[in-house]
Design a protein around this motif. Structure first.
Motif, mmCIF file in Angstrom:
data_model
loop_
_atom_site.group_PDB
_atom_site.id
_atom_site.type_symbol
_atom_site.label_atom_id
_atom_site.label_comp_id
_atom_site.label_asym_id
_atom_site.label_seq_id
_atom_site.Cartn_x
_atom_site.Cartn_y
_atom_site.Cartn_z
ATOM 1 N N SER A 156 68.003 -48.835 43.255
ATOM 2 C CA SER A 156 68.588 -47.550 42.877
ATOM 3 C C SER A 156 69.660 -47.835 41.830
ATOM 4 C CB SER A 156 69.197 -46.838 44.096
ATOM 5 O OG SER A 156 69.749 -45.587 43.714
ATOM 6 N N ARG A 157 69.348 -47.487 40.585
ATOM 7 C CA ARG A 157 70.247 -47.884 39.493
ATOM 8 C C ARG A 157 70.113 -46.931 38.315
ATOM 9 N NH1 ARG A 157 70.286 -53.839 36.513
ATOM 10 N NH2 ARG A 157 71.942 -53.374 35.002
ATOM 11 N N GLN A 158 71.211 -46.783 37.584
ATOM 12 C CA GLN A 158 71.250 -45.953 36.390
ATOM 13 C C GLN A 158 71.014 -46.826 35.159
ATOM 14 O OE1 GLN A 158 71.809 -42.598 36.621
ATOM 15 N NE2 GLN A 158 71.562 -42.232 34.437
ATOM 16 N N TYR A 159 70.095 -46.406 34.302
ATOM 17 C CA TYR A 159 69.785 -47.136 33.079
ATOM 18 C C TYR A 159 70.037 -46.245 31.877
ATOM 19 C CZ TYR A 159 67.389 -50.491 36.138
ATOM 20 O OH TYR A 159 67.091 -51.402 37.115
ATOM 21 N N GLY A 160 69.825 -46.811 30.695
ATOM 22 C CA GLY A 160 70.004 -46.061 29.466
ATOM 23 C C GLY A 160 68.761 -45.278 29.093
#
Length: 227
Positions: free
Chosen positions: A91-95
């Motif tokens: 669970s991670r935010q990317y560009g």
């Protein structure tokens, strides 16, 4: 003179072989459209201890030019991966363009979900986003030219390395199929056992009902002094 029926042309066989090769590959590519608050999920069937790499890039709809253009750097995508037990693996935010990697520890269907941080982007409000997504599974995640350069492998050694990785992936796929067959067998046995017990319960109920009816009729006849 009877006409001779022509067989399949060489071009047709080439197309068939190309289609089979595309179906057999371990990498999958697609694109889809999502709205401002929309979340899109995919199911990927993965054996255990298998690496998965996903690459994506986004394009934003330009209302004036009516074309999809590369997204601004401020727009990002949140990626969430869950295993068959519902446990969050990633669970991670990317560009606006990125790559995510995870390794499966439980065989089965993994859920891969993506959604944008459009609520933070006034430019994207009410717009449409196109996401290009490519997923690679197993030995297809290996960068063999990079491995050959790093380990100084010859062409023959590199080919042997690829074959070993393919054999390992095939073994994992076979183990996963055995796991599925075992689960299916257990489910079938459980269902059969429940059906058997239900049949026994029905038989017992019918016997008890018959005994009760006989006793009731006997009491009725005795009360009427017919017996």
């Amino acid at each position: 003179m009877a006409g001779v029926r022509a067989g399949p042309s060489l071009a047709m066989w080439q197309q068939v072989l190309l289609l089979l090769a595309l179906c057999a590959t371990g990498s999958r590519g697609l694109y889809f459209h999502i709205g401002e608050t929309e979340k899109r999920c995919f199911i990927e069937e993965i054996p255990d201890e298998t690496m998965v790499i996903g690459n994506y890039r986004t394009q934003m709809w330009d209302k004036q030019k009516e074309v999809f253009l590369p997204s601004t750097p401020g727009l990002g995508m949140h990626v969430e991966v869950k295993d068959p037990d519902g446990k969050v693996v990633l669970s991670r935010q990317y560009g606006s363009e990125g790559r995510f990697t995870f390794t499966s520890h439980t065989p089965g269907d993994h859920q891969i979900c993506l959604h944008s941080n459009s609520t933070r982007m006034a430019l994207f409000a009410g717009g449409k986003l196109r996401v290009h997504l490519g997923i690679q599974v197993g030995e297809h995640t290996n960068n063999y030219p990079e491995i050959a350069a790093k380990d100084k492998l010859t062409e023959l050694q590199l080919r042997a390395r690829q074959l070993l990785d393919q054999v390992e992936q095939i073994q994992k796929e076979q183990d996963y199929q055995r796991y599925r067959e075992e689960r299916f067998r257990l489910t079938s046995e459980s269902t059969n056992q429940r059906v058997l017990w239900w049949s026994i319960a029905q038989t017992v109920i019918l016997i008890l009902t018959g005994i009760w009816q006989m006793r009731h009729l006997k009491s009725f006849f005795e009360a009427k002094k017919l017996v």
